[in-house]
Design a protein around this motif. Structure first.
Motif, PDB file in Angstrom:
ATOM      1  N   ARG A 357      29.995  94.514  41.751  1.00  0.00           N
ATOM      2  CA  ARG A 357      30.770  95.644  42.279  1.00  0.00           C
ATOM      3  C   ARG A 357      31.883  96.053  41.324  1.00  0.00           C
ATOM      4  O   ARG A 357      32.421  97.160  41.434  1.00  0.00           O
ATOM      5  CB  ARG A 357      31.336  95.297  43.661  1.00  0.00           C
ATOM      6  CG  ARG A 357      32.547  94.382  43.684  1.00  0.00           C
ATOM      7  CD  ARG A 357      32.939  94.041  45.117  1.00  0.00           C
ATOM      8  NE  ARG A 357      34.258  93.441  45.244  1.00  0.00           N
ATOM      9  CZ  ARG A 357      34.550  92.170  45.028  1.00  0.00           C
ATOM     10  NH1 ARG A 357      33.589  91.345  44.638  1.00  0.00           N
ATOM     11  NH2 ARG A 357      35.780  91.731  45.175  1.00  0.00           N
ATOM     12  N   PHE A 358      32.264  95.164  40.391  1.00  0.00           N
ATOM     13  CA  PHE A 358      33.269  95.507  39.385  1.00  0.00           C
ATOM     14  C   PHE A 358      32.642  96.175  38.159  1.00  0.00           C
ATOM     15  O   PHE A 358      33.344  96.660  37.285  1.00  0.00           O
ATOM     16  CB  PHE A 358      34.022  94.252  38.926  1.00  0.00           C
ATOM     17  CG  PHE A 358      34.774  93.551  40.017  1.00  0.00           C
ATOM     18  CD1 PHE A 358      35.745  94.219  40.747  1.00  0.00           C
ATOM     19  CD2 PHE A 358      34.505  92.225  40.331  1.00  0.00           C
ATOM     20  CE1 PHE A 358      36.446  93.580  41.761  1.00  0.00           C
ATOM     21  CE2 PHE A 358      35.198  91.574  41.332  1.00  0.00           C
ATOM     22  CZ  PHE A 358      36.171  92.249  42.050  1.00  0.00           C
ATOM     23  N   GLN A 360      29.261  98.070  38.477  1.00  0.00           N
ATOM     24  CA  GLN A 360      28.375  99.175  38.834  1.00  0.00           C
ATOM     25  C   GLN A 360      28.902  99.919  40.051  1.00  0.00           C
ATOM     26  O   GLN A 360      29.280  99.302  41.052  1.00  0.00           O
ATOM     27  CB  GLN A 360      26.972  98.624  39.121  1.00  0.00           C
ATOM     28  CG  GLN A 360      25.894  99.668  39.315  1.00  0.00           C
ATOM     29  CD  GLN A 360      24.564  99.020  39.690  1.00  0.00           C
ATOM     30  OE1 GLN A 360      24.483  98.230  40.623  1.00  0.00           O
ATOM     31  NE2 GLN A 360      23.517  99.356  38.964  1.00  0.00           N
ATOM     32  N   THR A 361      28.933 101.250  39.972  1.00  0.00           N
ATOM     33  CA  THR A 361      29.315 102.037  41.151  1.00  0.00           C
ATOM     34  C   THR A 361      28.137 102.088  42.115  1.00  0.00           C
ATOM     35  O   THR A 361      26.981 101.835  41.737  1.00  0.00           O
ATOM     36  CB  THR A 361      29.707 103.467  40.769  1.00  0.00           C
ATOM     37  OG1 THR A 361      28.538 104.158  40.283  1.00  0.00           O
ATOM     38  CG2 THR A 361      30.780 103.476  39.691  1.00  0.00           C
ATOM     39  N   SER A 365      24.151 102.289  41.283  1.00  0.00           N
ATOM     40  CA  SER A 365      23.206 101.344  41.877  1.00  0.00           C
ATOM     41  C   SER A 365      22.012 102.083  42.455  1.00  0.00           C
ATOM     42  O   SER A 365      20.857 101.660  42.293  1.00  0.00           O
ATOM     43  CB  SER A 365      23.897 100.532  42.972  1.00  0.00           C
ATOM     44  OG  SER A 365      22.971  99.724  43.659  1.00  0.00           O
ATOM     45  N   VAL A 385      25.431  95.949  42.249  1.00  0.00           N
ATOM     46  CA  VAL A 385      25.981  95.990  43.598  1.00  0.00           C
ATOM     47  C   VAL A 385      24.924  96.621  44.499  1.00  0.00           C
ATOM     48  O   VAL A 385      24.193  97.531  44.075  1.00  0.00           O
ATOM     49  CB  VAL A 385      27.306  96.794  43.657  1.00  0.00           C
ATOM     50  CG1 VAL A 385      27.074  98.272  43.399  1.00  0.00           C
ATOM     51  CG2 VAL A 385      28.000  96.596  44.998  1.00  0.00           C
ATOM     52  N   TYR A 387      23.410  98.989  47.190  1.00  0.00           N
ATOM     53  CA  TYR A 387      23.747 100.238  47.867  1.00  0.00           C
ATOM     54  C   TYR A 387      23.521 100.109  49.374  1.00  0.00           C
ATOM     55  O   TYR A 387      23.929 100.979  50.132  1.00  0.00           O
ATOM     56  CB  TYR A 387      22.967 101.423  47.293  1.00  0.00           C
ATOM     57  CG  TYR A 387      21.468 101.225  47.165  1.00  0.00           C
ATOM     58  CD1 TYR A 387      20.631 101.281  48.262  1.00  0.00           C
ATOM     59  CD2 TYR A 387      20.893 101.001  45.922  1.00  0.00           C
ATOM     60  CE1 TYR A 387      19.276 101.112  48.150  1.00  0.00           C
ATOM     61  CE2 TYR A 387      19.528 100.828  45.782  1.00  0.00           C
ATOM     62  CZ  TYR A 387      18.717 100.884  46.889  1.00  0.00           C
ATOM     63  OH  TYR A 387      17.360 100.716  46.766  1.00  0.00           O
ATOM     64  N   LYS A 390      27.202  97.708  50.131  1.00  0.00           N
ATOM     65  CA  LYS A 390      28.357  98.504  49.699  1.00  0.00           C
ATOM     66  C   LYS A 390      28.297  99.888  50.362  1.00  0.00           C
ATOM     67  O   LYS A 390      29.315 100.437  50.798  1.00  0.00           O
ATOM     68  CB  LYS A 390      28.370  98.636  48.178  1.00  0.00           C
ATOM     69  CG  LYS A 390      29.508  99.491  47.595  1.00  0.00           C
ATOM     70  CD  LYS A 390      30.861  98.828  47.708  1.00  0.00           C
ATOM     71  CE  LYS A 390      31.985  99.674  47.095  1.00  0.00           C
ATOM     72  NZ  LYS A 390      31.919  99.725  45.620  1.00  0.00           N
ATOM     73  N   THR A 461      33.745 105.028  41.368  1.00  0.00           N
ATOM     74  CA  THR A 461      34.542 104.009  40.693  1.00  0.00           C
ATOM     75  C   THR A 461      34.170 102.643  41.269  1.00  0.00           C
ATOM     76  O   THR A 461      33.439 102.546  42.262  1.00  0.00           O
ATOM     77  CB  THR A 461      36.062 104.220  40.868  1.00  0.00           C
ATOM     78  OG1 THR A 461      36.464 103.771  42.178  1.00  0.00           O
ATOM     79  CG2 THR A 461      36.450 105.678  40.683  1.00  0.00           C
ATOM     80  N   THR A 462      34.687 101.603  40.657  1.00  0.00           N
ATOM     81  CA  THR A 462      34.458 100.242  41.153  1.00  0.00           C
ATOM     82  C   THR A 462      35.704  99.684  41.840  1.00  0.00           C
ATOM     83  O   THR A 462      35.823  98.474  42.027  1.00  0.00           O
ATOM     84  CB  THR A 462      34.033  99.324  39.997  1.00  0.00           C
ATOM     85  OG1 THR A 462      35.049  99.327  38.988  1.00  0.00           O
ATOM     86  CG2 THR A 462      32.713  99.783  39.391  1.00  0.00           C
ATOM     87  N   GLN A 463      36.617 100.563  42.210  1.00  0.00           N
ATOM     88  CA  GLN A 463      37.815 100.121  42.922  1.00  0.00           C
ATOM     89  C   GLN A 463      37.463  99.662  44.342  1.00  0.00           C
ATOM     90  O   GLN A 463      36.452 100.078  44.906  1.00  0.00           O
ATOM     91  CB  GLN A 463      38.836 101.262  42.992  1.00  0.00           C
ATOM     92  CG  GLN A 463      39.362 101.727  41.637  1.00  0.00           C
ATOM     93  CD  GLN A 463      40.300 102.914  41.776  1.00  0.00           C
ATOM     94  OE1 GLN A 463      41.087 102.992  42.711  1.00  0.00           O
ATOM     95  NE2 GLN A 463      40.215 103.854  40.839  1.00  0.00           N
ATOM     96  N   GLU A 464      38.342  98.803  44.895  1.00  0.00           N
ATOM     97  CA  GLU A 464      38.108  98.300  46.243  1.00  0.00           C
ATOM     98  C   GLU A 464      38.273  99.416  47.282  1.00  0.00           C
ATOM     99  O   GLU A 464      39.044 100.359  47.096  1.00  0.00           O
ATOM    100  CB  GLU A 464      39.086  97.159  46.558  1.00  0.00           C
ATOM    101  CG  GLU A 464      38.934  95.947  45.650  1.00  0.00           C
ATOM    102  CD  GLU A 464      37.693  95.112  45.952  1.00  0.00           C
ATOM    103  OE1 GLU A 464      36.775  95.605  46.645  1.00  0.00           O
ATOM    104  OE2 GLU A 464      37.632  93.968  45.479  1.00  0.00           O
TER     105      GLU A 464
END
Length: 611
Positions: A357-358, A360-361, A365, A385, A387, A390, A461-464
């Protein structure tokens, strides 16, 4: 009219024989092709490799067939009817393929029916016959295809599809299956159960009826199909599903089905975890009746089964479906609110444990599903990550955010209903920004900047995600802690566990009689820094034989920062690793009610009841 005959010619050898009748062939010849992938499973599978042999004949005898490429053939001109005969090897025990033996036959059309190029929109008929011999007299047929010309429902005989797309979207099960039937919103529904099993038919039918009626009413009556079929193969150990327009193919384990004794042992209101998972699977595939089978990415209109069809929207079609599948179980009362929160926590745990997840968006994915998600290797946890999970977390956040900015007057449900009415029902493809536009139209203008930022962050993005804050607005506390053991995936807790520092290697493994076999090594973990790799067979820790059933505890007996010596084999070479233990990741999600939950209870109840 193009006509097929399919016959299980040799169940012991797993062979179907297919005859394709296609009339005369014009002077330019006629191309035939076999699909290379099946809609809903995004990987090239080269189904043509299972064709054993192929020949074509007309009134004058055998014709010369030209091979064009791996999955295409060309017939020469013929002034009389051409019949193409071929045999298909069927030993793929999955929901995607074809499988035949003495106990049952199953096939997806993509595995057995050659397409007639340029004539895909014509009407197709197919004669389905039982294997020869008295052993098969009790077999019946379960399929979403329409029986015609005197063929009774569930009988062998002639069936029809309005086009090739429908033909390959209606899998067929043939066996002496158990049939469970019920109506949902006036539509006949059936579950055909193949394989050795016991089941509480009354409970299963009751729960499925609740789920199916919930989904039909979610999108709005009437239902888009006039009948629906769950084709379920019961195995000793199995799980999976694939959606179709008026049916689904499922695999489950015997332990997944409800038994009459379950209610006696656990109480009427208790639902064993395996059965929850099976209902979740049924709910997921049924929701797909709308979301992906009719509401489709523009890239899937029409399907091109000869090559990959890339889309960045699987986060919505699989992720939103994954959000609503087990939410529906709580909303229909099939599981309790706390059981639902446990399932939600486990979904969040699955996301947190993915280091990918850090990297690939969720849209990447989706786009790379063909080469990464469906072809995962030992490094997948570090690079990919899901889909599904996530995407489900994105859908949860989006639902709660829409409710928040509209003072709970709107929800993601409103967006899904518009997708159905304005896209699925009229066969219009969904573009990459369609959902964003619909959300903006359903929400006040002063919230648009916040929503645009959410979409940018969540999708590109890969932000939380803001999951913790959004759940807090429902009176729920989300906390991520180190897992206590290998089976710990988080869940609902009356009281959240206390923070505890635990040492960890940073690997996933399987137990062996002589130690553990490393499956995955997480990036930048203690094991990774020491050079431990996937497929290493670890046999000793600090000079003592590894106890596979207690390996985690053996590691946790040492403190963070301690050095330990691991010995094992890489292939046939003995290796020694000096590992400095690190603190275990806080990647296990727990959900609890906040101390002042009563202040939020109204919103929480409205969320779980789709008010």
């Amino acid at each position: 009219m193009i006509h097929y005959e399919i016959h299980p010619v040799n169940p012991q050898a797993h062979l179907f024989e297919v005859k394709l009748h296609l009339g005369v062939v014009e002077s330019e010849g006629q191309e035939l092709y076999m699909p290379n992938w099946i809609p809903g499973s995004y990987m090239i599978r080269d189904f043509s490799k299972h064709i054993q042999w192929l020949r074509a004949e007309n009134n004058s005898g055998q014709l010369k067939v030209q091979r064009v490429d791996k999955s295409r053939w060309k017939l020469p001109q013929s002034e009389s009817e051409v019949v193409v005969t071929y045999q298909v090897y069927a030993w793929d025990l999955s929901v995607r393929g074809a499988h035949l033996d003495q106990t049952h036959g199953f096939f997806n059309g993509t595995c057995v029916f050659l397409a007639v190029a340029g004539r895909e929109d014509e009407t197709y008929t197919v004669d389905i016959s039982r294997p020869d011999g008295d052993d098969y007299l009790q077999w019946r047929v379960a399929t979403g295809l329409k029986p015609i010309e005197g063929t009774a429902e569930f009988a062998f005989g002639r069936y029809q599809a309005l086009n090739y797309d429908e033909l390959i979207d209606c899998p067929v099960e043939m066996s002496d299956f158990r049939l469970i039937s019920f109506d949902a919103c006036g539509v006949p529904h059936h579950m055909a159960l193949t394989g050795r099993h016991e089941v509480d038919e009354k409970r299963l039918a009751s729960d499925l009826k609740k789920i199916c009626e919930h989904h039909i009413q979610f999108f709005g009556e009437p239902a888009p199909m006039d009948r629906y079929l769950f084709m379920t193969y019961v195995l000793g150990n199995g799980f999976g599903g694939l959606e179709h327009r008026n049916s689904t193919a499922l695999h489950c384990s015997r332990e997944d089905l409800p038994l009459e004794s379950d209610s006696l042992l656990q109480g009427e209101d208790k639902v064993k975890d395996n059965y929850q998972t099976f209902l979740d699977l049924c709910s997921h595939e049924y929701f797909h009746t709308w979301n992906v089978k009719r509401i489709k990415p523009a890239e899937f209109l029409p399907y091109d089964t000869q090559k990959e069809s890339h889309t960045e929207l699987l986060w919505a079609f699989e992720g939103i479906t994954s959000y609503y599948d087990n939410l529906a179980l709580a909303q229909t009362g099939c599981i309790s609110k706390e059981e639902y929160l446990t399932r939600l926590a486990k979904t969040i745990t699955a996301v947190r444990r993915s280091k990918g997840r850090f990297i690939q968006t969720v849209t990447d994915s989706s786009f790379d599903a063909w080469t990464k998600f469906y072809k995962q290797d030992e490094n997948a946890p570090n690079a990919v990550v899901s889909y599904y999970t996530k995407g489900a977390e994105v859908a949860l956040c989006l639902d709660l955010l829409i409710r928040q900015v509209t003072d709970w007057n709107k929800s993601l449900k409103d967006i899904m209903q518009r997708l159905w009415l304005e896209f699925g029902k009229v066969e219009k493809g969904v573009e990459n920004d369609t959902i964003q536009k619909l959300v903006m139209e359903e929400t006040p203008e002063n919230a648009h900047e916040e929503l645009k930022q959410f979409f940018e962050t969540a999708l590109y993005t890969t932000q939380e995600l803001p999951t913790e804050q959004l759940l807090a607005a429902l009176g729920l506390e989300l906390k991520c802690l180190p897992r206590t053991d290998r089976s710990d995936r988080g869940g609902f807790k009356d009281k959240l566990p206390k923070d505890k520092q635990l040492s960890d290697l940073g690997v996933e493994f399987t137990s062996k009689a002589t130690g553990v076999l490393v499956k995955n090594v997480y990036a930048d973990s203690a094991a990774g820094k020491a050079g431990i790799s996937a497929d290493d067979h670890l046999i000793a820790l600090n000079g003592l034989k590894i106890n596979a059933s207690n390996f985690d505890r053996q590691i946790q007996q040492s403190s963070v920062g301690d050095k330990v010596i691991l010995v094992g084999f890489r292939r046939d070479e003995l290796m020694t690793f000096e590992v400095t233990l690190e603190e275990a990741e806080s990647d296990t999600a727990y959900i609890s009610y906040k101390a002042n939950f009563d202040q939020y209870q109204d919103k929480f109840e409205r969320w779980l009841n789709l008010q």
